[in-house]
Design a protein around this motif. Structure first.
Motif, PDB file in Angstrom:
ATOM      1  N   ARG A   1       0.942  -1.197   0.024  1.00 21.81           N
ATOM      2  CA  ARG A   1      -0.108  -0.007   0.020  1.00 21.81           C
ATOM      3  C   ARG A   1       0.770   1.171   0.093  1.00 21.81           C
ATOM      4  O   ARG A   1       0.469   2.314  -0.626  1.00 21.81           O
ATOM      5  CB  ARG A   1      -1.046   0.013   1.236  1.00 21.81           C
ATOM      6  CG  ARG A   1      -2.320  -0.820   1.118  1.00 21.81           C
ATOM      7  CD  ARG A   1      -2.885  -1.163   2.226  1.00 21.81           C
ATOM      8  NE  ARG A   1      -4.232  -1.542   2.066  1.00 21.81           N
ATOM      9  CZ  ARG A   1      -4.924  -2.039   2.949  1.00 21.81           C
ATOM     10  NH1 ARG A   1      -4.743  -2.268   4.111  1.00 21.81           N
ATOM     11  NH2 ARG A   1      -6.409  -2.681   2.719  1.00 21.81           N
ATOM     12  N   CYS A   2       1.869   0.910   0.921  1.00 24.59           N
ATOM     13  CA  CYS A   2       2.778   2.536   0.834  1.00 24.59           C
ATOM     14  C   CYS A   2       3.611   2.744  -0.546  1.00 24.59           C
ATOM     15  O   CYS A   2       3.627   3.823  -1.024  1.00 24.59           O
ATOM     16  CB  CYS A   2       4.183   2.168   1.779  1.00 24.59           C
ATOM     17  SG  CYS A   2       3.452   2.519   3.539  1.00 24.59           S
ATOM     18  N   PHE A   3       3.972   1.523  -1.009  1.00 21.49           N
ATOM     19  CA  PHE A   3       4.566   1.742  -2.356  1.00 21.49           C
ATOM     20  C   PHE A   3       3.691   2.190  -3.412  1.00 21.49           C
ATOM     21  O   PHE A   3       4.189   3.026  -4.182  1.00 21.49           O
ATOM     22  CB  PHE A   3       5.316   0.315  -3.109  1.00 21.49           C
ATOM     23  CG  PHE A   3       6.524   0.109  -2.399  1.00 21.49           C
ATOM     24  CD1 PHE A   3       7.655   0.664  -3.109  1.00 21.49           C
ATOM     25  CD2 PHE A   3       6.826  -0.448  -1.278  1.00 21.49           C
ATOM     26  CE1 PHE A   3       8.993   0.438  -2.748  1.00 21.49           C
ATOM     27  CE2 PHE A   3       8.134  -0.576  -0.725  1.00 21.49           C
ATOM     28  CZ  PHE A   3       9.168  -0.166  -1.614  1.00 21.49           C
ATOM     29  N   TYR A   4       2.351   1.859  -3.557  1.00 20.25           N
ATOM     30  CA  TYR A   4       1.467   2.184  -4.182  1.00 20.25           C
ATOM     31  C   TYR A   4       0.976   3.660  -4.236  1.00 20.25           C
ATOM     32  O   TYR A   4       0.935   4.394  -5.091  1.00 20.25           O
ATOM     33  CB  TYR A   4       0.217   1.423  -4.126  1.00 20.25           C
ATOM     34  CG  TYR A   4      -1.090   1.722  -5.160  1.00 20.25           C
ATOM     35  CD1 TYR A   4      -1.031   1.571  -6.421  1.00 20.25           C
ATOM     36  CD2 TYR A   4      -2.039   2.341  -4.601  1.00 20.25           C
ATOM     37  CE1 TYR A   4      -1.887   1.887  -7.276  1.00 20.25           C
ATOM     38  CE2 TYR A   4      -2.899   2.928  -5.559  1.00 20.25           C
ATOM     39  CZ  TYR A   4      -2.997   2.639  -6.758  1.00 20.25           C
ATOM     40  OH  TYR A   4      -4.107   2.895  -7.541  1.00 20.25           O
ATOM     41  N   MET A   5       1.058   4.271  -2.923  1.00 23.84           N
ATOM     42  CA  MET A   5       0.606   5.608  -2.681  1.00 23.84           C
ATOM     43  C   MET A   5       1.949   6.583  -2.623  1.00 23.84           C
ATOM     44  O   MET A   5       1.489   7.693  -2.716  1.00 23.84           O
ATOM     45  CB  MET A   5       0.092   5.646  -1.157  1.00 23.84           C
ATOM     46  CG  MET A   5      -1.216   4.636  -0.834  1.00 23.84           C
ATOM     47  SD  MET A   5      -2.504   5.409  -2.128  1.00 23.84           S
ATOM     48  CE  MET A   5      -3.010   6.760  -1.503  1.00 23.84           C
ATOM     49  N   MET A   6       3.022   6.065  -2.726  1.00 23.40           N
ATOM     50  CA  MET A   6       4.114   6.845  -3.077  1.00 23.40           C
ATOM     51  C   MET A   6       4.014   7.889  -4.331  1.00 23.40           C
ATOM     52  O   MET A   6       4.501   9.119  -4.139  1.00 23.40           O
ATOM     53  CB  MET A   6       5.444   6.117  -3.173  1.00 23.40           C
ATOM     54  CG  MET A   6       6.108   5.668  -1.875  1.00 23.40           C
ATOM     55  SD  MET A   6       7.406   4.570  -1.981  1.00 23.40           S
ATOM     56  CE  MET A   6       8.738   5.804  -2.484  1.00 23.40           C
TER      57      MET A   6
END
Length: 725
Positions: free
Chosen positions: A579-584
């Motif tokens: 989720r973090c990588f997607y939202m970066m």
């Protein structure tokens, strides 16, 4: 890892209260010990009183003082270490090497001794700035001491997706690859079932028995078929892969399967409990090949009541590998998924199976089974394994119906086998779920009172009463919030050698039988069933003694419960990384979501699309907001604005912190709250000016007209440089 280590130089008193609990360390150095058995608040531990304990350790704390802020204590013994593995950034200066832990709550740095400063096996000692995992070889003995360790793995540059995922797996002591010995044992069985293994088994190859799974299923351990009986009822077959025929006690495969406890499912791959030669081939119920199975065969009347049932040692040949979407399309529940030709061919039998499953579900709901409808995240990846979308699974109502078809038949088979064991006085490993803790229902009760929903805490100790409450939630606009609060008040299901019932399913006897490829307790149950079905009486008793020993079953139940919790934590943490990588790439973008939880540092907002939780810290909610003590809302002190669980809120993403596995955001400002914030800042500025004026007047210091500069005079100073009058 156990360590009954008394702390050094700690004065003890027999008259002081002592507690045992888990230590949580604050990044600023102090800590708190939470005891599950003791009443009252957590015990505050100053930095100087931590002794050799570290974050997550189970400790004995002695109360040394009590005040208005609660109890204060000192740690006198470490009962069990919370972890012996730590991840962090490797630092090198000359011949010295150390690791700065990722988690600020973990005491560091971790010193790498020269003989430990090399990764085992690969000989990779790493370079400054790389992500590493170390194993603690010496824990600190005092508050000012640091741990020592050795390198377990050098993972690579910080911030890479593969590095962060591998770090999570290593910290949880999860090995992706089985040992060579276990792989050799699995591959020695070959690719096909030999004729010798079919002897003494019932031939079920004339029954279609398709598998029905999600499109991304990696193993297929259950197959079903239902036919209309001559009496107008149903004849049901639930066939389960016979893993116990290959994974036998005393083998390396069994040893590693027991240690793993269950398979782990990540967005890009599965980490199977069994070697892939078994999990993906010989034990998987693939179409058009002979496979060994244990099968529940039952006859039901037209309303779904069981007339008779049996458990069969057999072999089968699945007619098709179907998906939930394909079945839903064939049954006319939806037009969304593509057609699946095999599902169309078997549609008559699938229709009977669905009809039977509805009767089973109706009876289960009638007795009080809880029906939580909670969303599940699905990560879609591109060809390079990068996340391109995060959505909710099975939004299609028709696909949900197909899923329920299999769910009901699996629950049915598990209950039949549990009842069969009890009826024949056989040992077992049961899936147990106890009633909710009334103390944990306080927040739910407060929320219901606030929303005007009728709630009686005393009426939640039976499944039927709680199920009725859950049905009232489904009609409410904030049903998701109420469901989540109720779910958090429930106890976690676990494995036990005693049949304690399953509260959530309103079942008097329940176990896991239907997924032996991915769960070890199912495998233990299969062994007991096999032993009980042995025809020779002497051989039967001998086999039952071997597989039914109390200590072995107890160990398997305990270890499997722990492994299940570990797997759930790993899957959640890895999902948060994705989720973090997607939202970066979406920092600065605005979204709308629902307030799903209030925590000490702020509130979580669950976005609609993408399906991501965003933490909005208190200072980013709006001017002068504070979280209410009940954890159900937050309010602004000046304006009186209130935010409550379930409220819709626009937010703007501000950060995606990979190390903390958290997406951060701020409340998107409207013209109204921008005006309120300006007013608040202006008010604070005015109050600050008034305080400054009062301070000056209090000291009788008044502004005077600018005077001519006086002649300077030398002033003697003390040794600290301060003026001396």
């Amino acid at each position: 890892m156990r360590s009954r280590t008394p702390t050094r130089n700690v004065a003890r008193s027999k008259d002081r209260d002592r507690r045992e609990g888990v230590l949580s360390v604050n990044p600023r150095g102090f800590g708190f010990v939470a005891s599950p058995t003791a009443t009252g608040d957590d015990v505050f531990i100053p930095t100087a009183s931590l002794s050799g304990a570290m974050h997550g350790d189970r400790v004995v704390v002695e109360i040394v003082a009590r005040g208005s802020r609660g109890a204060e204590g000192q740690i006198i013994e470490v009962m069990e270490r919370g972890t012996n593995r730590i991840s962090g950034i490797l630092r090198r200066r000359g011949k010295s090497a150390w690791v700065l832990p990722d988690d600020p709550r973990v005491r560091g740095p971790v010193t790498l001794t020269r003989e430990m400063d090399r990764q085992d096996g690969e000989g990779n000692s790493g370079v400054d700035g790389q992500v590493v995992v170390v194993q603690i070889t010496r824990f600190p003995a005092s508050p000012d001491a640091h741990p020592e360790g050795k390198l377990l793995a050098v993972l690579g540059a910080p911030g890479e997706l593969s590095v962060e995922v591998r770090k999570i797996l290593l910290l949880a002591s999860i090995d992706e690859v089985h040992s060579e010995l276990a792989i050799d044992e699995a591959e020695a069985y070959g690719l096909d079932v030999p004729p010798s293994m079919l002897e003494g088994r019932e031939d079920l190859t004339h029954i279609p028995l398709p598998t029905i799974d999600p499109e991304d299923a990696r193993d297929h351990d259950d197959a079903v078929w239902v036919e209309r009986s001559a009496s107008g009822g149903y004849e049901v077959w639930v066939a389960i892969a016979d893993v116990s025929a290959y994974v036998r006690p005393g083998t390396k495969i069994d040893e590693e399967s027991r240690a793993r406890g269950c398979s782990i499912y990540l967005p890009d791959r599965a980490i199977p409990m069994l070697p892939r030669a078994l999990s993906s081939n010989l034990c998987s119920l693939l179409p058009d090949v002979v496979r060994l199975c244990l099968c529940v065969h039952a006859e039901l009347d037209a309303k779904g009541h069981v007339k008779k049932s049996r458990v069969v040692r057999g072999f089968m040949k699945s007619a098709a590998k179907l998906t939930y979407g394909g079945v839903a399309r064939a049954l006319g529940f939806t037009d969304a998924p593509p057609q699946q030709p095999k599902a169309e061919e078997l549609v008559r039998g699938l229709r009977v199976a669905y009809e039977c499953s509805r009767h089973l579900r109706t009876r289960r709901m009638k007795r009080g089974a809880l029906d939580f409808d909670l969303p599940e995240a699905v990560v879609k990846l591109d060809a390079n394994g990068k996340p391109v979308a995060i959505t909710r699974r099975a939004e299609d109502a028709g696909v949900k119906k197909a899923y329920q078809l299999i769910e009901e038949l699996m629950i049915f088979a598990n209950e039949i086998v549990a009842g069969w064991l009890l009826k024949h006085d056989l040992p077992g490993v049961y899936r147990v779920h106890l009633p909710p803790d009334s103390n944990k229902l306080d927040r739910l009760s407060a929320m219901c009172e606030r929303l005007g929903v009728e709630f009686d805490a005393e009426a939640t100790q039976t499944p039927k009463e709680l199920s009725a409450l859950l049905k009232t939630f489904s009609q409410h606009s904030l049903s998701n919030v109420l469901n989540n609060l109720l779910l958090r008040s429930m106890k976690q299901a676990a494995y036990d050698v005693s049949n304690l019932g399953h509260f959530g399913l309103a079942s008097t006897a329940y176990l896991h039988f239907t997924s032996p490829i991915r769960r070890y307790p199912d495998l233990v149950v299969h062994r007991i069933v096999h032993a009980a079905l042995t025809h020779d009486e002497r051989a039967r008793k001998k086999a039952l003694r071997q597989v039914g020993q109390m200590d072995q079953r107890t160990e398997a139940a305990t270890q499997s419960s722990m492994a299940e919790r570990r797997a759930m934590e790993v899957e959640r943490e890895v999902l948060d990384v994705y989720r973090c990588f997607y939202m970066m790439d979406r920092i600065g973008d605005s979204f709308e979501g629902t307030i799903s939880a209030f925590v000490g540092s702020g509130m979580f907002v669950t976005l609609d699309e993408p399906f991501v939780d965003v933490l909005v810290r208190t200072e980013d909610i709006g001017p002068d907001f504070v979280i209410d003590d009940d954890g159900l809302s937050a309010h602004a002190r000046r304006s009186g604005d209130i935010l409550t669980l379930g409220d819709r809120l626009p937010i703007t993403v501000t950060d995606a912190a990979i190390l903390r596995r958290t997406v951060y955001g701020r409340r998107t400002k409207s013209e109204a709250n921008e005006h309120e914030e300006r007013r608040t800042r202006r008010g604070q500025s005015e109050r600050g000016s008034r305080r400054a004026t009062k301070k000056l007047h209090g000291k009788k210091m008044f502004l005077k007209p600018k005077a001519k500069p006086a002649k300077t005079k030398k002033v003697k100073t003390s040794h600290k440089g301060k003026k001396r009058k």
